[in-house]
Design an enzyme around this catalytic site. Structure first.
Site, PDB file in Angstrom:
ATOM      1  N   PHE A   1     -28.469  -6.805  30.869  1.00 31.03           N
ATOM      2  CA  PHE A   1     -28.253  -6.271  32.218  1.00 31.03           C
ATOM      3  C   PHE A   1     -29.561  -5.715  32.792  1.00 31.03           C
ATOM      4  O   PHE A   1     -30.101  -6.239  33.777  1.00 31.03           O
ATOM      5  CB  PHE A   1     -27.137  -5.212  32.143  1.00 31.03           C
ATOM      6  CG  PHE A   1     -27.173  -4.177  33.222  1.00 31.03           C
ATOM      7  CD1 PHE A   1     -27.226  -4.547  34.566  1.00 31.03           C
ATOM      8  CD2 PHE A   1     -27.154  -2.829  32.901  1.00 31.03           C
ATOM      9  CE1 PHE A   1     -27.259  -3.581  35.566  1.00 31.03           C
ATOM     10  CE2 PHE A   1     -27.181  -1.865  33.892  1.00 31.03           C
ATOM     11  CZ  PHE A   1     -27.248  -2.244  35.226  1.00 31.03           C
ATOM     12  N   VAL A   2     -30.136  -4.699  32.173  1.00 29.50           N
ATOM     13  CA  VAL A   2     -31.375  -4.106  32.699  1.00 29.50           C
ATOM     14  C   VAL A   2     -32.539  -5.071  32.516  1.00 29.50           C
ATOM     15  O   VAL A   2     -33.373  -5.262  33.409  1.00 29.50           O
ATOM     16  CB  VAL A   2     -31.691  -2.764  31.987  1.00 29.50           C
ATOM     17  CG1 VAL A   2     -33.027  -2.212  32.480  1.00 29.50           C
ATOM     18  CG2 VAL A   2     -30.576  -1.742  32.219  1.00 29.50           C
TER      19      VAL A   2
ATOM     20  N   ASP B   1     -34.466 -12.512  23.181  1.00 30.05           N
ATOM     21  CA  ASP B   1     -33.107 -11.973  23.179  1.00 30.05           C
ATOM     22  C   ASP B   1     -32.239 -12.826  22.260  1.00 30.05           C
ATOM     23  O   ASP B   1     -32.386 -14.043  22.211  1.00 30.05           O
ATOM     24  CB  ASP B   1     -32.534 -11.985  24.621  1.00 30.05           C
ATOM     25  CG  ASP B   1     -31.397 -11.007  24.807  1.00 30.05           C
ATOM     26  OD1 ASP B   1     -30.376 -11.153  24.114  1.00 30.05           O
ATOM     27  OD2 ASP B   1     -31.530 -10.084  25.634  1.00 30.05           O
TER      28      ASP B   1
ATOM     29  N   LEU C   1     -41.337 -11.255  14.373  1.00 28.71           N
ATOM     30  CA  LEU C   1     -41.567 -12.284  15.392  1.00 28.71           C
ATOM     31  C   LEU C   1     -43.039 -12.675  15.342  1.00 28.71           C
ATOM     32  O   LEU C   1     -43.911 -11.809  15.386  1.00 28.71           O
ATOM     33  CB  LEU C   1     -41.217 -11.680  16.757  1.00 28.71           C
ATOM     34  CG  LEU C   1     -41.331 -12.546  17.992  1.00 28.71           C
ATOM     35  CD1 LEU C   1     -40.360 -13.716  17.915  1.00 28.71           C
ATOM     36  CD2 LEU C   1     -41.012 -11.711  19.235  1.00 28.71           C
TER      37      LEU C   1
ATOM     38  N   LEU D   1     -36.128  -3.411  25.115  1.00 24.42           N
ATOM     39  CA  LEU D   1     -34.803  -3.050  25.629  1.00 24.42           C
ATOM     40  C   LEU D   1     -33.700  -3.641  24.753  1.00 24.42           C
ATOM     41  O   LEU D   1     -32.518  -3.550  25.099  1.00 24.42           O
ATOM     42  CB  LEU D   1     -34.632  -3.570  27.068  1.00 24.42           C
ATOM     43  CG  LEU D   1     -35.201  -2.706  28.187  1.00 24.42           C
ATOM     44  CD1 LEU D   1     -36.715  -2.657  28.156  1.00 24.42           C
ATOM     45  CD2 LEU D   1     -34.757  -3.224  29.541  1.00 24.42           C
TER      46      LEU D   1
ATOM     47  N   THR E   1     -31.237  -2.701  14.483  1.00 22.22           N
ATOM     48  CA  THR E   1     -31.928  -3.175  15.696  1.00 22.22           C
ATOM     49  C   THR E   1     -32.901  -2.110  16.189  1.00 22.22           C
ATOM     50  O   THR E   1     -34.051  -2.415  16.541  1.00 22.22           O
ATOM     51  CB  THR E   1     -30.894  -3.518  16.793  1.00 22.22           C
ATOM     52  OG1 THR E   1     -30.135  -4.645  16.356  1.00 22.22           O
ATOM     53  CG2 THR E   1     -31.549  -3.834  18.115  1.00 22.22           C
TER      54      THR E   1
ATOM     55  N   ARG F   1     -50.854  -5.557  16.591  1.00 16.62           N
ATOM     56  CA  ARG F   1     -51.679  -6.763  16.379  1.00 16.62           C
ATOM     57  C   ARG F   1     -52.310  -7.246  17.681  1.00 16.62           C
ATOM     58  O   ARG F   1     -53.396  -7.814  17.684  1.00 16.62           O
ATOM     59  CB  ARG F   1     -50.830  -7.902  15.782  1.00 16.62           C
ATOM     60  CG  ARG F   1     -50.478  -7.710  14.315  1.00 16.62           C
ATOM     61  CD  ARG F   1     -50.072  -9.036  13.676  1.00 16.62           C
ATOM     62  NE  ARG F   1     -48.864  -9.620  14.244  1.00 16.62           N
ATOM     63  CZ  ARG F   1     -47.626  -9.318  13.873  1.00 16.62           C
ATOM     64  NH1 ARG F   1     -47.422  -8.432  12.919  1.00 16.62           N
ATOM     65  NH2 ARG F   1     -46.594  -9.908  14.433  1.00 16.62           N
TER      66      ARG F   1
ATOM     67  N   TYR G   1     -25.957   4.336  17.179  1.00 17.16           N
ATOM     68  CA  TYR G   1     -26.746   4.185  18.416  1.00 17.16           C
ATOM     69  C   TYR G   1     -27.664   5.391  18.607  1.00 17.16           C
ATOM     70  O   TYR G   1     -28.881   5.241  18.718  1.00 17.16           O
ATOM     71  CB  TYR G   1     -25.784   4.028  19.595  1.00 17.16           C
ATOM     72  CG  TYR G   1     -26.448   3.763  20.918  1.00 17.16           C
ATOM     73  CD1 TYR G   1     -27.016   2.517  21.209  1.00 17.16           C
ATOM     74  CD2 TYR G   1     -26.486   4.742  21.912  1.00 17.16           C
ATOM     75  CE1 TYR G   1     -27.596   2.269  22.447  1.00 17.16           C
ATOM     76  CE2 TYR G   1     -27.067   4.495  23.146  1.00 17.16           C
ATOM     77  CZ  TYR G   1     -27.624   3.260  23.415  1.00 17.16           C
ATOM     78  OH  TYR G   1     -28.199   3.014  24.634  1.00 17.16           O
TER      79      TYR G   1
HETATM   80  P1  NAD Z   1     -27.287  -4.881  27.467  1.00 11.25           P
HETATM   81  O1  NAD Z   1     -26.337  -4.879  26.320  1.00 11.25           O
HETATM   82  O2  NAD Z   1     -26.885  -5.569  28.721  1.00 11.25           O
HETATM   83  O3  NAD Z   1     -28.691  -5.496  27.043  1.00 11.25           O
HETATM   84  C1  NAD Z   1     -29.194  -5.425  25.747  1.00 11.25           C
HETATM   85  C2  NAD Z   1     -29.818  -6.761  25.428  1.00 11.25           C
HETATM   86  O4  NAD Z   1     -30.378  -6.702  24.105  1.00 11.25           O
HETATM   87  C3  NAD Z   1     -28.793  -7.893  25.430  1.00 11.25           C
HETATM   88  O5  NAD Z   1     -29.311  -8.995  26.124  1.00 11.25           O
HETATM   89  C4  NAD Z   1     -28.614  -8.216  23.951  1.00 11.25           C
HETATM   90  O6  NAD Z   1     -28.242  -9.548  23.725  1.00 11.25           O
HETATM   91  C5  NAD Z   1     -29.981  -7.876  23.397  1.00 11.25           C
HETATM   92  N1  NAD Z   1     -29.972  -7.536  21.971  1.00 11.25           N
HETATM   93  C6  NAD Z   1     -29.182  -6.638  21.333  1.00 11.25           C
HETATM   94  N2  NAD Z   1     -29.506  -6.579  20.028  1.00 11.25           N
HETATM   95  C7  NAD Z   1     -30.536  -7.464  19.852  1.00 11.25           C
HETATM   96  C8  NAD Z   1     -31.293  -7.848  18.728  1.00 11.25           C
HETATM   97  N3  NAD Z   1     -31.088  -7.315  17.510  1.00 11.25           N
HETATM   98  N4  NAD Z   1     -32.272  -8.776  18.898  1.00 11.25           N
HETATM   99  C9  NAD Z   1     -32.503  -9.332  20.124  1.00 11.25           C
HETATM  100  N5  NAD Z   1     -31.798  -9.005  21.216  1.00 11.25           N
HETATM  101  C10 NAD Z   1     -30.817  -8.077  21.085  1.00 11.25           C
HETATM  102  O7  NAD Z   1     -27.645  -3.350  27.759  1.00 11.25           O
HETATM  103  P2  NAD Z   1     -28.506  -2.710  28.934  1.00 11.25           P
HETATM  104  O8  NAD Z   1     -27.622  -1.795  29.676  1.00 11.25           O
HETATM  105  O9  NAD Z   1     -29.255  -3.754  29.653  1.00 11.25           O
HETATM  106  O10 NAD Z   1     -29.502  -1.793  28.106  1.00 11.25           O
HETATM  107  C11 NAD Z   1     -30.867  -2.172  27.896  1.00 11.25           C
HETATM  108  C12 NAD Z   1     -31.558  -1.108  27.058  1.00 11.25           C
HETATM  109  O11 NAD Z   1     -31.539   0.129  27.748  1.00 11.25           O
HETATM  110  C13 NAD Z   1     -30.894  -0.859  25.704  1.00 11.25           C
HETATM  111  O12 NAD Z   1     -31.887  -0.651  24.742  1.00 11.25           O
HETATM  112  C14 NAD Z   1     -30.089   0.401  25.925  1.00 11.25           C
HETATM  113  O13 NAD Z   1     -29.962   1.145  24.732  1.00 11.25           O
HETATM  114  C15 NAD Z   1     -30.978   1.142  26.937  1.00 11.25           C
HETATM  115  N6  NAD Z   1     -30.151   2.055  27.739  1.00 11.25           N
HETATM  116  C16 NAD Z   1     -29.340   1.562  28.716  1.00 11.25           C
HETATM  117  C17 NAD Z   1     -28.546   2.439  29.437  1.00 11.25           C
HETATM  118  C18 NAD Z   1     -27.630   1.943  30.535  1.00 11.25           C
HETATM  119  O14 NAD Z   1     -26.878   2.767  31.083  1.00 11.25           O
HETATM  120  N7  NAD Z   1     -27.669   0.705  30.942  1.00 11.25           N
HETATM  121  C19 NAD Z   1     -28.568   3.812  29.151  1.00 11.25           C
HETATM  122  C20 NAD Z   1     -29.403   4.260  28.126  1.00 11.25           C
HETATM  123  C21 NAD Z   1     -30.202   3.374  27.432  1.00 11.25           C
END
Ligand code: NAD
Ligand code: UDP
Length: 346
Positions: free
Chosen positions: A21-22, A41, A71, A83, A102, A116, A155
């Site tokens: 999403f973000v 991702d 990676l 993210l 993760t 690196r 988390y």
């Molecule tokens: P989201 O679930 O939409 O996006 C997370 C992305 O990370 C997804 O595309 C998922 O497939 C990918 N992902 C998860 N585990 C993975 C792994 N092991 N390897 C590769 N890819 C992986 O969530 P979001 O809302 O877009 O959040 C993005 C980041 O921002 C996250 O780290 C979340 O903890 C942080 N965050 C978001 C919010 C919010 O309200 N949206 C609040 C606090 C923190």
């Protein structure tokens, strides 16, 4: 076509979690600014549809990869945004050990990659590091009130460990690491079935289904529209010198969940009624960011009101659900995730 001065300024930027999403909004923003973006991702909690419009962009590369595994890349990286991590409680609790790994192994792997490449690194941390806070509003000096053995620990504690990895890498002089503490953010491209409050309420209202409120709805959250968050992420990555402290990014407007449900209902022609369900364990009671540090260090503050952001988000969900329900679409409308479980298909 980019001129040679743009080409000189163009950075190569890795966005882990860039299909989420973000992350997908961040990829859009970085490409629009003329950068080259490598999105990494695993699609664990996202849909390839989020980045489908970018697939033919000449400066966009998609790599399907789980960051828990190291990676190797041949490209030189200037910046890494991390993210990658499920963000919705039912989804991060679905495989809690993988969620923890993760944040810990995954962030460790990306920090090594940054070292690196001599790349700057931005870690997406969270207001959840404050747990169920005993101080209100929350500023960055508060150490938090987290249950390290409860269902949210995978988390919250994972993100706290990731912060520690970043600040240790910075102190060691290995990585120019930065940490943003993100408060609840919403907007287009949230998965309709991911279980967070804004997407749940909108999807339920659009389907005339009951609006699920966990507990009595008196708990509060502060909701930031996604474009404001992305602006804050980019500013924190680029500000000089590195602030070397975590920075809250969130909208300080504070609403109860019951108020949010009323707002959504008032913005849609829906027959939905509220149903109360049990409050999940350790659900934080109050949350509001103190954003004085972001204002001072980054000149940042949110611009999009909750009213405006909700109406943009509702419009997006209306289109997306209509498209999914169209007879020509092979997709089925997914179920909403609840406090007790994960929707099918995730
Ligand atoms: P989201 O679930 O939409 O996006 C997370 C992305 O990370 C997804 O595309 C998922 O497939 C990918 N992902 C998860 N585990 C993975 C792994 N092991 N390897 C590769 N890819 C992986 O969530 P979001 O809302 O877009 O959040 C993005 C980041 O921002 C996250 O780290 C979340 O903890 C942080 N965050 C978001 C919010 C919010 O309200 N949206 C609040 C606090 C923190
Ligand atoms: N919540 C709710 N109904 C839902 C989903 C969530 O009442 O259908 C509540 C949840 O218990 C929490 C708040 O809304 O108090 C925000 O939940 P979300 O999962 O969006 O974010 P987080 O708890 O991680 O802040």
């Amino acid at each position: 076509m980019l001129d040679s001065s743009n080409a000189r300024r163009r950075k190569t930027i890795l966005v882990a979690g860039g299909a989420g999403f973000v992350g997908s909004h961040l990829c859009d923003e970085l490409l629009a600014a003329g950068n080259r973006v490598i999105c990494v991702d695993s699609y664990l909690t996202s849909s390839p549809a989020n980045v489908a419009p970018l697939q033919n962009h000449p400066h966009f590369t998609m790599i399907k990869h789980d960051i828990c595994n190291p990676l190797k890349l041949n490209d030189h990286l200037d910046q890494i945004y991390n993210l990658a991590c499920p963000a919705s409680p039912p989804l991060y609790q679905a495989d809690p050990i993988h969620t923890m790994m993760t944040s810990v192994s995954g962030t460790g792997n990306l920090l090594k990659l940054a070292a690196r490449n001599n790349a700057s690194f931005l870690q997406a941390s969270t207001s959840e590091v404050y747990g169920d806070p005993e101080e209100h509003p929350q500023n960055e000096d508060y150490w938090g009130h987290v249950n390290c053995t409860g269902p949210r620990a995978c988390y919250d504690e994972g993100k706290r460990a990731a912060e520690a990895l970043c600040f240790d890498s910075l102190r060691a002089g290995d990585v120019d690491a930065r940490v943003v503490r993100i408060f609840n953010t919403y907007g287009p491209r949230m998965q309709p079935n991911d279980g967070r409050i804004v997407s749940n309420l909108i999807v339920q209202a659009l389907r005339d289904e009951p609006l699920t409120i966990y507990g009595d709805g008196a708990q509060t959250r502060s909701f930031c529209y996604v474009s404001d968050l992305v602006d804050g992420l980019v500013r924190l990555m680029n500000v000089q010198p590195n602030p070397a402290v975590p920075v809250n990014i969130g909208n300080p407007g504070e609403f109860t969940i019951a108020e949010l449900a009323d707002m959504v209902r008032s913005m849609l022609p829906t027959r939905s009624k509220v149903v109360n369900k049990p409050l999940p364990a350790d659900d934080p009671q109050r949350r509001r960011p103190d954003i004085a540090r972001a204002r001072e260090l980054l000149g940042w503050e949110p611009k999009v009101s909750l009213d405006e952001g909700l109406s943009r988000t509702i419009a997006w969900f209306q289109n997306t659900l209509l498209e999914q329900a169209s007879p020509r679409s092979s997709k089925t409308v997914p179920k909403v995730a609840g406090a007790t479980g994960v929707p099918q298909g995730i």
